[in-house]
Design a protein around this motif. Sequence first.
Motif, short mmCIF file in Angstrom:
data_model
loop_
_atom_site.label_atom_id
_atom_site.label_comp_id
_atom_site.label_asym_id
_atom_site.label_seq_id
_atom_site.Cartn_x
_atom_site.Cartn_y
_atom_site.Cartn_z
N GLU A 19 0.83 -1.21 0.00
CA GLU A 19 0.00 0.00 0.00
C GLU A 19 0.86 1.26 0.00
O GLU A 19 0.50 2.26 -0.64
CB GLU A 19 -0.92 -0.01 1.22
CG GLU A 19 -2.04 -1.04 1.11
CD GLU A 19 -2.91 -1.08 2.34
OE1 GLU A 19 -4.08 -1.48 2.23
OE2 GLU A 19 -2.43 -0.73 3.44
N SER A 20 1.99 1.24 0.69
CA SER A 20 2.90 2.39 0.68
C SER A 20 3.46 2.62 -0.71
O SER A 20 3.55 3.77 -1.18
CB SER A 20 4.04 2.16 1.68
OG SER A 20 3.55 2.06 3.00
N SER A 22 2.07 1.76 -3.53
CA SER A 22 0.96 2.23 -4.36
C SER A 22 0.70 3.72 -4.12
O SER A 22 0.44 4.48 -5.06
CB SER A 22 -0.30 1.42 -4.06
OG SER A 22 -1.38 1.85 -4.87
N THR A 23 0.75 4.14 -2.86
CA THR A 23 0.52 5.55 -2.54
C THR A 23 1.60 6.44 -3.14
O THR A 23 1.32 7.52 -3.68
CB THR A 23 0.48 5.74 -1.01
OG1 THR A 23 -0.59 4.96 -0.47
CG2 THR A 23 0.25 7.20 -0.64
N TYR A 27 0.96 9.55 -5.89
CA TYR A 27 1.34 10.96 -5.74
C TYR A 27 2.39 11.36 -6.77
O TYR A 27 2.40 12.51 -7.24
CB TYR A 27 1.84 11.22 -4.32
CG TYR A 27 0.71 11.38 -3.33
CD1 TYR A 27 -0.07 12.53 -3.32
CD2 TYR A 27 0.41 10.38 -2.41
CE1 TYR A 27 -1.13 12.68 -2.43
CE2 TYR A 27 -0.64 10.53 -1.50
CZ TYR A 27 -1.40 11.68 -1.53
OH TYR A 27 -2.44 11.83 -0.65
N SER A 66 -2.26 -1.47 -7.35
CA SER A 66 -3.65 -1.49 -6.84
C SER A 66 -4.31 -2.82 -7.11
O SER A 66 -5.01 -3.37 -6.24
CB SER A 66 -4.45 -0.35 -7.49
OG SER A 66 -3.91 0.91 -7.17
N GLU A 172 -7.72 7.67 -4.18
CA GLU A 172 -6.84 7.93 -3.05
C GLU A 172 -7.25 9.13 -2.20
O GLU A 172 -6.75 9.28 -1.09
CB GLU A 172 -5.41 8.17 -3.57
CG GLU A 172 -4.71 6.91 -4.03
CD GLU A 172 -4.41 5.95 -2.89
OE1 GLU A 172 -4.00 6.42 -1.82
OE2 GLU A 172 -4.61 4.75 -3.07
N ARG A 176 -11.53 7.74 -0.97
CA ARG A 176 -11.02 7.12 0.25
C ARG A 176 -11.70 7.70 1.48
O ARG A 176 -12.08 6.98 2.41
CB ARG A 176 -9.51 7.31 0.33
CG ARG A 176 -8.88 6.86 1.64
CD ARG A 176 -7.40 7.15 1.67
NE ARG A 176 -6.83 6.98 2.99
CZ ARG A 176 -6.45 5.82 3.50
NH1 ARG A 176 -6.58 4.73 2.79
NH2 ARG A 176 -5.94 5.75 4.72
#
Length: 264
Positions: A19-20, A22-23, A27, A66, A172, A176
């Motif tokens: 998940e990190s 993907s984030t 961005y 994702s 996101e 979210r």
Amino acid sequence: MPRQDPIGPEFYVPLGTAESISTIAFYLAAVLSIAVLLIDNASQPHLYETVQATFAVSVVAFFLSSIVIRTYFAVRAHSNRVADFVSNAFSVPLVPSPSEGYYNTTATEPYLRMGASVLENTLFTKSILRRMLRFERTRICFYVFAWLCAALNRTTDLEVLAVIAQVLFSEELVSRWIRMEWLRSRVERLYDDLYALIQSTTNFETKEFRARVVEGLIRYETSKAQAGLSLSTRLFKKLDADLSRQWTALSSQLGIGSSSATGP
């Protein structure tokens, strides 16, 4: 009893790492999507091509990460947590290394243990979500305000404004936040229902009680799956001691006992 949770390090730590990644990819893609519009292709062709290529790679990385999270890491982690949960309730090892001391109840009747554990999970989950929403609401308000200011400014390029809107209303950000609000509402309602059920029941071996407990477990797990959110590990560790004290008082009040801290 010492607390041992092999499920977390083996399945939830890789999920958090994915998940990190993907984030970060999201961005990076968001920043580059705006940068592409601001770079003049005629005067800076090499920089433009580099940014375009990096943007394409980041978009693909976000898309693939994702998909992998939703179809592999999240499913694997949640499936093993549910199996461990049922193992604890019925004292049947459905996973190779069941957790010890993760669920806090001294009840011996399996369905009462299950109901108590779901109630405890909802206590932790709703409390952590409330704290997570402080940041999410502030962030969304800031982004929406900035977007409105840009939209009302006649000098703002429409292409830049469109890209910012696309980022803002993506999975996101606004999506979210909405899913987090929805999950908090569902979990709070389930917490109230389970509390009332356990408090008002005198015979925990009836079919009605068992059916309602199973229905509560299904509501909890399907709500988490539909929301597609992971709770903050940092906030869990920060709130663990206080929430454990709340659970101790609550379980004593309901007569279902507790032994040590747990989490969502």
